[in-house]
Design an enzyme around this catalytic site. Sequence first.
Site, PDB file in Angstrom:
ATOM      1  N   HIS A  53      46.340  68.296  38.187  1.00 35.36           N
ATOM      2  CA  HIS A  53      46.339  69.662  37.667  1.00 35.36           C
ATOM      3  C   HIS A  53      47.608  70.439  38.031  1.00 35.36           C
ATOM      4  O   HIS A  53      48.395  70.807  37.162  1.00 35.36           O
ATOM      5  CB  HIS A  53      45.135  70.442  38.210  1.00 35.36           C
ATOM      6  CG  HIS A  53      43.816  69.788  37.994  1.00 35.36           C
ATOM      7  ND1 HIS A  53      43.197  69.715  36.763  1.00 35.36           N
ATOM      8  CD2 HIS A  53      42.985  69.161  38.860  1.00 35.36           C
ATOM      9  CE1 HIS A  53      42.035  69.086  36.872  1.00 35.36           C
ATOM     10  NE2 HIS A  53      41.878  68.738  38.139  1.00 35.36           N
TER      11      HIS A  53
HETATM   12  O1  RIB Z   1      40.338  73.140  38.688  1.00 37.51           O
HETATM   13  C1  RIB Z   1      41.465  72.545  39.270  1.00 37.51           C
HETATM   14  C2  RIB Z   1      42.125  73.481  40.227  1.00 37.51           C
HETATM   15  O2  RIB Z   1      41.213  73.817  41.277  1.00 37.51           O
HETATM   16  C3  RIB Z   1      43.338  72.857  40.939  1.00 37.51           C
HETATM   17  O3  RIB Z   1      44.270  73.863  41.241  1.00 37.51           O
HETATM   18  C4  RIB Z   1      42.752  72.308  42.198  1.00 37.51           C
HETATM   19  O4  RIB Z   1      43.704  72.213  43.257  1.00 37.51           O
HETATM   20  C5  RIB Z   1      41.739  73.364  42.525  1.00 37.51           C
HETATM   21  O5  RIB Z   1      42.422  74.430  43.174  1.00 37.51           O
END
Ligand code: RIB
Length: 315
Positions: free
Chosen positions: A243
């Site tokens: 992500h």
């Molecule tokens: O949903 C994914 C996000 O939530 C990413 O930033 C992960 O690190 C968590 O913070």
Amino acid sequence: MGAQKIIIDTDPGQDDAVAILLALASPVEIEVLGITAVAGNVPLSLTEKNARIVCELAGRPDIPVYAGCDRPLKRKLVTAEHVHGKTGLDGPELPEPKIKLQEKHGVDFIIDTILQEPKNTISLCPLGPLTNIASAILKQPKIVSRIKKIVLMGGAYFEVGNITPAAEFNIFVDPDAAKIVFEAGIDMVVMPLDVTHKALVTEKRNEAFRQLKSPVGIAVAEMTDFFERFDKEKYGSSAAPLHDPCVTAYLIDPKIFSGKNINVEIETKSELTLGMTVADWWGVTDRKANTFFVGDLDSDKFFSLLTERLGRLPI
Ligand code: RIB
Ligand code: CA
């Protein structure tokens, strides 16, 4: 164009760690002025420590790390140890950090930096709940007109939720903060699950990290080995979505990504859809566009950039 001056606001988290490493491996494009930790994946006492661990792993003990907010603006903190493990950085065995946490509060570092630096020269890169960013705006509204842009990971539209059926984790944890940030009128680029779920670390891609044979390459491979088991179980996918590195990769090569300027509003009232990013992707309302909402990426280009840059970090 000189390096883009940024503040990374983060809740490490293995994917946050990779995003930070990518930024620190790219000094021509990115100058990291500081890192502010926020409660999210794990409590603040761990996210600030993890941020310091990652700076040392990158060979950058000079990067100042600040602790920000330890809970959302109004709601109870929700964490994600089920995804990231009890430390938040489960996977590799990494040494306790030697660098000290900065005294100043992370929110004050954000405010002071934006007021001291020339207008429109500082970008904020939130990788976790938006509590610190919203708190800075509430404490010093003058910063809004001075922030160059915000490039954040959060939200979802076609991919819907990962922590509830309707909401992505970062937005869900502090929807009130997200509403403040999305309504502030700041130039925004949003990396939702719609794109990050296409940034999948396949076995081959993870092996390429390992084959760097550096402490960074091995640590990233071990973080991903740990982190991916949640998505494999939940989505039956064969690989973990990376992500947060989509944020720092965008700063280096925005052409890897594609999206649309659309309106995105945040649900803060309904218990059923709390934290949902209501994205008007098809333009069915007359609500003003407020974000560049990214829907796709060239994943091969993304991973070759990421692997090449991680390979530049110290052996
Ligand atoms: O949903 C994914 C996000 O939530 C990413 O930033 C992960 O690190 C968590 O913070
Ligand atoms: Ca994160």
